[in-house]
Scaffold this active site. Structure first.
Site: not given
Lengths: 235, 235
Positions: B89, B121-122, B158, B193
């Site tokens: 997020g 991700s985060a 990413h 990814e």
């Protein structure tokens, strides 16, 4: 106040500062101005190189810049500036250096007194209350996020509508929707490439042929053109 | 330490957490684990929704999560966790909330004691020394940039090679080159990814069929595959 806030220096396939050069000429006027140039957003090339690149274009329109790195006393350079020009690059590095040199306050004061301000990309972003709508990687940690606060809204420079093909990351619109979710009182202007915002006293207009996308919490995004009045953003 | 650091939750055209689900199953093992889930990176949807979305996938692989927002004492929840899962997020919002709740130190300590950590991700970004290689918009101002520091290098989740067509902004490689210019002692792993980094004790490997791009100041970027040893990044 007089502000020219440009989304990007260079459109794809064009030369550096090619697209905004006529706008810059009109903004600075007929009489030659020697502007103070802030090159601090440059990270992988020198301040001298950056100054030379800007001067190559400014010479074509009858103006010139002097890099602030050439002055022994940068705050004094700002106080005496005929115009202030802030180039793009990495916003975080730019903000960190301006804060460390106590230049934020000096620039804010000088521009509020009427000195013309031109910024592109990072240089437009820092005219806003904070750097919180930058697209840049936070390679350096500034003292705080607060910036020049010359306008009461946020600009997202290089605004783009699409993600690269086959990429799962957030689109710019998703990111700005996150921003307005946690910053509900602020407008964000997605400033597409090739466009600028021009502030003259209390009048704010868009320059360029692409629309700007304006975001605010609880409202549908608005697409506004160079025929619309953007002054509601100043209230 | 045991870390599974995933680039992204969702490949284009696939379901949420579809691509890493077998890797997560192997990482957590046969016996059902009830992991503590950190949903703080969610900005435009609720923590309950986020927890439900993760549990829908974890149920398929015999595990489950409980959102940390359900615990009266979140530090204690971390201290008692069987595993820790940190979802993606907005990295800035995630870091701010973890810092304000004094959870950074608690998570660092617990994971260093051997509790499995999964992030995407985060959640992968914050396993690094700082958040300075995030792609996210800084919508919230954290107390500082320092994060979990479980590995001594930076991950750019990413990671992508291209810009959208007709866009003049910096590519990801340009941004990371700026990062290594001002952070010359740090490695940055561009994690494409569909790929993950897996740390088991002192062995670090890549999972997935695309290569990772590894950056360091003064060196050409290296393209390393799932057959290469990444453990040099731990020194």
């Amino acid at each position: 106040m007089r502000l020219l806030l440009i989304s990007n220096s260079t459109n794809p396939g064009e030369g550096y500062l090619e697209h905004p050069k006529e706008t810059i000429r009109e903004f600075l006027g007929e009489k030659t101005k020697n502007a103070v140039f802030i090159p601090y957003a440059a990270v992988t090339f020198s301040f001298d190189e950056y100054e030379a690149r800007v001067n190559a274009r400014f010479a074509q329109i009858g103006h010139r810049v002097t890099g602030i790195h050439r002055f022994i006393n940068p705050v004094e350079a700002i106080e005496n500036a005929e115009a202030i020009v802030v180039g793009g690059g990495n916003t975080w590095q730019l903000v960190k250096m301006l804060q460390e040199r106590k230049l934020m306050k000096a620039i804010r004061k000088k521009v509020r007194q009427g000195t013309p301000y031109i910024g592109w990309s990072a240089g437009s972003n820092i005219a806003c209350p904070t750097l919180r709508t930058t697209n840049d990687m936070p390679i350096a940690e500034p003292l705080k996020f607060k910036t020049l606060n010359l306008v009461p809204f946020q600009i997202n420079p290089h605004y783009l509508d699409e993600n690269p093909a086959n990429h799962g990351g957030e689109t710019r619109e998703v990111r700005i929707n996150e921003f307005i979710e946690v910053n509900r009182d602020l407008y964000v202007v997605g400033l597409r490439e090739g466009t600028s915002l021009l502030l003259e006293e209390d009048e704010l207009v868009l320059i360029g042929n692409r629309k700007a996308r304006v975001f605010h919490y609880g409202e549908d995004p608005r697409e506004l053109s160079n025929e619309d009045d953007f002054s509601f953003l100043l209230r």
